[in-house]
Design a protein around this motif. Structure first.
Motif, short mmCIF file in Angstrom:
data_model
loop_
_atom_site.label_atom_id
_atom_site.label_comp_id
_atom_site.label_asym_id
_atom_site.label_seq_id
_atom_site.Cartn_x
_atom_site.Cartn_y
_atom_site.Cartn_z
N LEU A 72 -28.88 -50.24 12.86
CA LEU A 72 -27.81 -51.22 12.71
C LEU A 72 -27.60 -51.59 11.25
O LEU A 72 -26.46 -51.73 10.79
CB LEU A 72 -28.13 -52.46 13.55
CG LEU A 72 -27.03 -53.50 13.68
CD1 LEU A 72 -25.85 -52.91 14.43
CD2 LEU A 72 -27.54 -54.72 14.39
N MET A 73 -28.68 -51.72 10.51
CA MET A 73 -28.56 -52.01 9.07
C MET A 73 -27.91 -50.84 8.34
O MET A 73 -27.08 -51.03 7.45
CB MET A 73 -29.93 -52.32 8.48
CG MET A 73 -30.44 -53.67 8.88
SD MET A 73 -32.05 -54.19 8.25
CE MET A 73 -32.62 -52.97 7.19
N PHE A 74 -28.24 -49.62 8.71
CA PHE A 74 -27.64 -48.44 8.10
C PHE A 74 -26.15 -48.39 8.40
O PHE A 74 -25.34 -48.11 7.50
CB PHE A 74 -28.34 -47.18 8.61
CG PHE A 74 -27.75 -45.91 8.07
CD1 PHE A 74 -27.99 -45.52 6.76
CD2 PHE A 74 -26.95 -45.11 8.86
CE1 PHE A 74 -27.43 -44.36 6.27
CE2 PHE A 74 -26.39 -43.95 8.38
CZ PHE A 74 -26.64 -43.57 7.07
N LEU A 75 -25.75 -48.65 9.64
CA LEU A 75 -24.34 -48.64 10.00
C LEU A 75 -23.56 -49.72 9.26
O LEU A 75 -22.45 -49.49 8.79
CB LEU A 75 -24.18 -48.83 11.51
CG LEU A 75 -24.47 -47.62 12.39
CD1 LEU A 75 -24.49 -48.03 13.85
CD2 LEU A 75 -23.45 -46.54 12.17
N THR A 76 -24.15 -50.90 9.14
CA THR A 76 -23.48 -52.00 8.44
C THR A 76 -23.33 -51.70 6.95
O THR A 76 -22.27 -51.93 6.36
CB THR A 76 -24.25 -53.31 8.65
OG1 THR A 76 -24.44 -53.51 10.05
CG2 THR A 76 -23.51 -54.48 8.06
N THR A 77 -24.37 -51.17 6.34
CA THR A 77 -24.31 -50.81 4.93
C THR A 77 -23.30 -49.69 4.69
O THR A 77 -22.52 -49.73 3.72
CB THR A 77 -25.70 -50.36 4.43
OG1 THR A 77 -26.65 -51.37 4.73
CG2 THR A 77 -25.70 -50.08 2.95
N SER A 78 -23.27 -48.73 5.59
CA SER A 78 -22.32 -47.65 5.48
C SER A 78 -20.88 -48.15 5.61
O SER A 78 -19.98 -47.69 4.90
CB SER A 78 -22.61 -46.61 6.56
OG SER A 78 -21.68 -45.58 6.55
N LEU A 79 -20.67 -49.11 6.50
CA LEU A 79 -19.34 -49.70 6.65
C LEU A 79 -18.92 -50.44 5.39
O LEU A 79 -17.78 -50.31 4.92
CB LEU A 79 -19.31 -50.63 7.85
CG LEU A 79 -18.03 -51.42 8.07
CD1 LEU A 79 -16.90 -50.49 8.48
CD2 LEU A 79 -18.23 -52.50 9.10
N MET A 80 -19.83 -51.23 4.81
CA MET A 80 -19.50 -51.95 3.58
C MET A 80 -19.21 -50.99 2.42
O MET A 80 -18.31 -51.24 1.62
CB MET A 80 -20.63 -52.91 3.22
CG MET A 80 -20.72 -54.09 4.15
SD MET A 80 -21.86 -55.38 3.65
CE MET A 80 -23.39 -54.52 3.50
#
Length: 116
Positions: A68-76
């Protein structure tokens, strides 16, 4: 476990989408859809797993948290890239920024020399 791996591989594959000038939001909307799909998958999975104690975090929960942290960072990062690839500053903003930076540099020089 397999759906989370597939979602992560899809997130990595989205990086190879071209950054088109006419529709720059495609990459961001695809990543947002992946984030929503992962959240729904976590909700479905949390209902089927037994409750854990409050003192320890299971390995599966740690895996999902990292994903989830990877997906959020990737989105940002995608939002940042799309925003700055289509950013076209006005000439007056550049003039204002250069004047501001020039004045602040002069102040720092005067402060170091004890003049100001």
């Amino acid at each position: 476990m397999l759906p989370s791996v597939l979602i992560m591989l899809t997130d990595i594959a989205i990086w190879f989408l071209p950054l088109s000038l006419d529709l720059p939001v495609d990459r961001v909307s695809a990543k947002l859809t992946l984030l929503l799909a992962f959240s729904v998958y976590m909700l479905i999975l949390s209902d089927s797993l037994p409750p854990s104690s409050t003192k320890c975090i299971p390995l599966l929960a740690q895996h999902f948290l990292c994903c989830l942290m990877f997906l959020t960072t990737s989105l940002m990062e995608s939002v940042f890239i799309v925003y700055y690839s289509s950013w076209n500053p006005y000439p007056w903003t550049l003039l204002f920024l250069t004047n501001f930076l020039n004045r602040s540099a002069m102040r720092m020089t005067f402060m170091r020399n004890g003049i100001f």
